[in-house]
Design a protein around this motif. Structure first.
Motif, PDB file in Angstrom:
ATOM      1  N   GLY A 189       0.814  -1.217   0.000  1.00 40.36           N
ATOM      2  CA  GLY A 189       0.000   0.000   0.000  1.00 40.36           C
ATOM      3  C   GLY A 189       0.843   1.259   0.000  1.00 40.36           C
ATOM      4  N   LEU A 190       1.861   1.299   0.845  1.00 39.62           N
ATOM      5  CA  LEU A 190       2.726   2.480   0.871  1.00 39.62           C
ATOM      6  C   LEU A 190       3.464   2.626  -0.450  1.00 39.62           C
ATOM      7  CD1 LEU A 190       3.820   4.920   2.347  1.00 39.62           C
ATOM      8  CD2 LEU A 190       5.620   3.457   3.302  1.00 39.62           C
ATOM      9  N   GLY A 191       3.892   1.514  -1.019  1.00 39.91           N
ATOM     10  CA  GLY A 191       4.557   1.583  -2.323  1.00 39.91           C
ATOM     11  C   GLY A 191       3.670   2.198  -3.391  1.00 39.91           C
ATOM     12  N   LEU A 192       2.398   1.798  -3.431  1.00 44.32           N
ATOM     13  CA  LEU A 192       1.467   2.368  -4.408  1.00 44.32           C
ATOM     14  C   LEU A 192       1.283   3.861  -4.186  1.00 44.32           C
ATOM     15  CD1 LEU A 192      -1.276  -0.428  -4.533  1.00 44.32           C
ATOM     16  CD2 LEU A 192       0.666  -0.110  -6.078  1.00 44.32           C
ATOM     17  N   LYS A 193       1.161   4.255  -2.917  1.00 44.99           N
ATOM     18  CA  LYS A 193       1.013   5.682  -2.603  1.00 44.99           C
ATOM     19  C   LYS A 193       2.258   6.466  -3.022  1.00 44.99           C
ATOM     20  CE  LYS A 193      -0.935   6.983   1.260  1.00 44.99           C
ATOM     21  NZ  LYS A 193      -1.388   7.095   2.663  1.00 44.99           N
ATOM     22  N   ARG A 194       3.439   5.907  -2.812  1.00 45.71           N
ATOM     23  CA  ARG A 194       4.681   6.595  -3.165  1.00 45.71           C
ATOM     24  C   ARG A 194       4.843   6.680  -4.686  1.00 45.71           C
ATOM     25  NH1 ARG A 194       4.494   9.887  -0.275  1.00 45.71           N
ATOM     26  NH2 ARG A 194       6.368  10.633  -1.291  1.00 45.71           N
ATOM     27  N   LEU A 195       4.394   5.670  -5.400  1.00 48.01           N
ATOM     28  CA  LEU A 195       4.415   5.761  -6.867  1.00 48.01           C
ATOM     29  C   LEU A 195       3.578   6.940  -7.327  1.00 48.01           C
ATOM     30  CD1 LEU A 195       4.046   2.291  -8.653  1.00 48.01           C
ATOM     31  CD2 LEU A 195       5.989   3.852  -8.669  1.00 48.01           C
ATOM     32  N   LEU A 196       2.358   7.023  -6.808  1.00 46.92           N
ATOM     33  CA  LEU A 196       1.478   8.140  -7.171  1.00 46.92           C
ATOM     34  C   LEU A 196       2.120   9.475  -6.832  1.00 46.92           C
ATOM     35  CD1 LEU A 196      -1.897   6.599  -5.962  1.00 46.92           C
ATOM     36  CD2 LEU A 196      -1.305   7.163  -8.340  1.00 46.92           C
ATOM     37  N   ALA A 197       2.731   9.572  -5.662  1.00 51.69           N
ATOM     38  CA  ALA A 197       3.375  10.827  -5.241  1.00 51.69           C
ATOM     39  C   ALA A 197       4.560  11.176  -6.128  1.00 51.69           C
ATOM     40  CB  ALA A 197       3.829  10.711  -3.782  1.00 51.69           C
ATOM     41  N   ASN A 198       5.145  10.179  -6.777  1.00 53.40           N
ATOM     42  CA  ASN A 198       6.294  10.405  -7.656  1.00 53.40           C
ATOM     43  C   ASN A 198       5.907  10.469  -9.130  1.00 53.40           C
ATOM     44  OD1 ASN A 198       9.061  10.476  -6.220  1.00 53.40           O
ATOM     45  ND2 ASN A 198       7.878   8.971  -5.076  1.00 53.40           N
ATOM     46  N   GLY A 199       4.616  10.671  -9.398  1.00 57.08           N
ATOM     47  CA  GLY A 199       4.174  10.932 -10.766  1.00 57.08           C
ATOM     48  C   GLY A 199       3.904   9.729 -11.632  1.00 57.08           C
ATOM     49  N   VAL A 200       3.846   8.545 -11.061  1.00 56.51           N
ATOM     50  CA  VAL A 200       3.513   7.343 -11.832  1.00 56.51           C
ATOM     51  C   VAL A 200       2.060   6.994 -11.543  1.00 56.51           C
ATOM     52  CG1 VAL A 200       4.018   4.893 -12.205  1.00 56.51           C
ATOM     53  CG2 VAL A 200       5.894   6.488 -11.750  1.00 56.51           C
ATOM     54  N   GLU A 201       1.254   6.897 -12.586  1.00 52.85           N
ATOM     55  CA  GLU A 201      -0.139   6.496 -12.425  1.00 52.85           C
ATOM     56  C   GLU A 201      -0.195   5.034 -12.001  1.00 52.85           C
ATOM     57  OE1 GLU A 201      -2.993   8.135 -12.686  1.00 52.85           O
ATOM     58  OE2 GLU A 201      -2.241  10.037 -13.469  1.00 52.85           O
ATOM     59  N   VAL A 202      -1.205   4.693 -11.219  1.00 54.07           N
ATOM     60  CA  VAL A 202      -1.394   3.321 -10.749  1.00 54.07           C
ATOM     61  C   VAL A 202      -2.796   2.873 -11.139  1.00 54.07           C
ATOM     62  CG1 VAL A 202      -1.570   1.835  -8.714  1.00 54.07           C
ATOM     63  CG2 VAL A 202       0.219   3.600  -8.826  1.00 54.07           C
ATOM     64  N   ALA A 203      -2.887   1.643 -11.620  1.00 51.67           N
ATOM     65  CA  ALA A 203      -4.190   1.079 -11.982  1.00 51.67           C
ATOM     66  C   ALA A 203      -4.268  -0.366 -11.507  1.00 51.67           C
ATOM     67  CB  ALA A 203      -4.407   1.134 -13.489  1.00 51.67           C
ATOM     68  N   ILE A 204      -5.490  -0.802 -11.281  1.00 47.63           N
ATOM     69  CA  ILE A 204      -5.802  -2.173 -10.916  1.00 47.63           C
ATOM     70  C   ILE A 204      -6.724  -2.724 -11.996  1.00 47.63           C
ATOM     71  CG2 ILE A 204      -6.938  -3.651  -9.200  1.00 47.63           C
ATOM     72  CD1 ILE A 204      -4.373  -2.136  -8.230  1.00 47.63           C
ATOM     73  N   ILE A 205      -6.381  -3.893 -12.525  1.00 46.07           N
ATOM     74  CA  ILE A 205      -7.271  -4.588 -13.456  1.00 46.07           C
ATOM     75  C   ILE A 205      -7.425  -6.010 -12.931  1.00 46.07           C
ATOM     76  CG2 ILE A 205      -7.697  -5.390 -15.808  1.00 46.07           C
ATOM     77  CD1 ILE A 205      -5.928  -3.126 -16.841  1.00 46.07           C
ATOM     78  N   THR A 206      -8.650  -6.360 -12.557  1.00 44.07           N
ATOM     79  CA  THR A 206      -8.907  -7.678 -11.975  1.00 44.07           C
ATOM     80  C   THR A 206     -10.192  -8.271 -12.534  1.00 44.07           C
ATOM     81  OG1 THR A 206      -9.237  -8.881  -9.893  1.00 44.07           O
ATOM     82  CG2 THR A 206     -10.035  -6.612  -9.956  1.00 44.07           C
ATOM     83  N   ALA A 207     -10.215  -9.584 -12.640  1.00 41.92           N
ATOM     84  CA  ALA A 207     -11.401 -10.269 -13.165  1.00 41.92           C
ATOM     85  C   ALA A 207     -12.504 -10.372 -12.127  1.00 41.92           C
ATOM     86  CB  ALA A 207     -11.018 -11.666 -13.657  1.00 41.92           C
ATOM     87  N   ARG A 208     -12.137 -10.353 -10.864  1.00 43.10           N
ATOM     88  CA  ARG A 208     -13.129 -10.495  -9.792  1.00 43.10           C
ATOM     89  C   ARG A 208     -13.664  -9.121  -9.391  1.00 43.10           C
ATOM     90  NH1 ARG A 208     -13.583 -14.948  -7.081  1.00 43.10           N
ATOM     91  NH2 ARG A 208     -13.801 -13.934  -5.063  1.00 43.10           N
ATOM     92  N   ILE A 209     -14.791  -9.136  -8.697  1.00 46.10           N
ATOM     93  CA  ILE A 209     -15.391  -7.909  -8.169  1.00 46.10           C
ATOM     94  C   ILE A 209     -15.439  -8.030  -6.656  1.00 46.10           C
ATOM     95  CG2 ILE A 209     -17.455  -6.474  -8.068  1.00 46.10           C
ATOM     96  CD1 ILE A 209     -18.106  -7.434 -10.923  1.00 46.10           C
ATOM     97  N   SER A 210     -14.899  -7.033  -5.972  1.00 45.13           N
ATOM     98  CA  SER A 210     -14.847  -7.065  -4.526  1.00 45.13           C
ATOM     99  C   SER A 210     -14.949  -5.657  -3.948  1.00 45.13           C
ATOM    100  CB  SER A 210     -13.534  -7.709  -4.059  1.00 45.13           C
ATOM    101  OG  SER A 210     -13.349  -7.530  -2.674  1.00 45.13           O
TER     102      SER A 210
END
Length: 182
Positions: free
Chosen positions: A50-71
Motif C-alpha cells: 500500500g505504501l509503495g502504491l502511494k509513493r508511486l502516485l506521489a512520484n508521478g507514476v499512475e497506478v491502476a488495478i485490473i482484476t477479473a473479480r469484483i470485490s
C-alpha cells in the motif's frame, strides 16, 4: 533491492514507466479466497504494498488495478490509497488495458504490468515492463521481463514500486523525504 543488482535492461524499461498496472488476487493478495460463515469474502493486503502504491502516485507514476473479480474490499482499499483507476470484473484484461492507455494517452511501452497467472499474459506480452510475482505460475514467470523476490500479497508489489522509483532516479529524494520527518 539496490539498483546495482538489477539488470540494466530492466532498469531502462522501468525508467520509461508512467503507468503501473497490478492484478489483485495473487499479486496484491496472497491468492487465497477467504469466506466468512455468512458468505462474505475476506482479503488481506500488505501495508508495504500500500505504501509503495502511494509513493508511486506521489512520484508521478499512475497506478491502476485490473482484476477479473469484483470485490467491495478492493474498491475500499484502493480508495484508501488514492488509486483512481480501478477496473473490476474485467474478464478481458487486454481490452480494459487498451481503453486505459487511450484515456491516459500513453503507449504500452510506458507501462508496467504485474501479474501472477494466465489471465495476465495478454497484457504482460504488450507492456514495456512485464513483472511476475515470485509465486506466479511458471508460464507467467517464464514470460516476464522481471520476477520479484517476494510472493504476491507479501510485499511483491512494493518491490515493483521501489524498482520504478529507483530506476527513475527518485529513490534518494524519497528516502530523504522520510528521513527528514520528525
Amino acid at each position: 533491492m539496490p539498483p546495482s543488482s538489477i539488470p540494466t535492461d530492466i532498469l531502462e524499461r522501468a525508467a520509461r514507466v508512467r503507468l503501473a498496472v497490478f492484478d489483485v488476487d495473487g499479486v496484491l493478495t496472497d491468492g487465497h479466497l477467504w469466506y466468512s460463515e455468512d458468505g462474505h469474502e475476506l482479503k488481506a493486503f500488505h501495508v508495504h504494498d500500500g505504501l509503495g502504491l502511494k509513493r508511486l502516485l506521489a512520484n508521478g507514476v499512475e497506478v491502476a488495478i485490473i482484476t477479473a473479480r469484483i470485490s467491495h474490499l478492493v474498491a475500499q482499499r484502493m480508495a484508501d490509497l488514492g488509486v483512481a483507476h480501478v477496473y473490476q470484473g474485467q474478464e478481458d484484461k487486454l481490452s480494459c488495458f487498451k481503453q486505459l492507455l487511450k484515456a491516459l494517452q500513453l503507449q504500452a511501452d510506458q507501462c508496467a504490468y504485474t501479474g501472477d497467472d494466465l489471465p495476465d499474459l495478454a497484457v504482460m506480452s504488450r507492456v514495456g515492463l512485464a513483472v511476475a510475482v515470485a509465486d506466479a505460475h511458471p508460464w507467467v514467470r517464464d514470460r516476464a521481463h522481471w520476477c520479484t523476490g517476494r510472493k504476491g500479497g507479501c510485499g511483491a508489489a512494493r518491490e515493483v514500486c521501489d524498482l520504478l522509483i529507483a530506476a527513475q532516479g527518485k529513490a534518494d529524494a524519497e528516502l530523504a523525504l522520510h528521513l527528514a520527518r520528525p
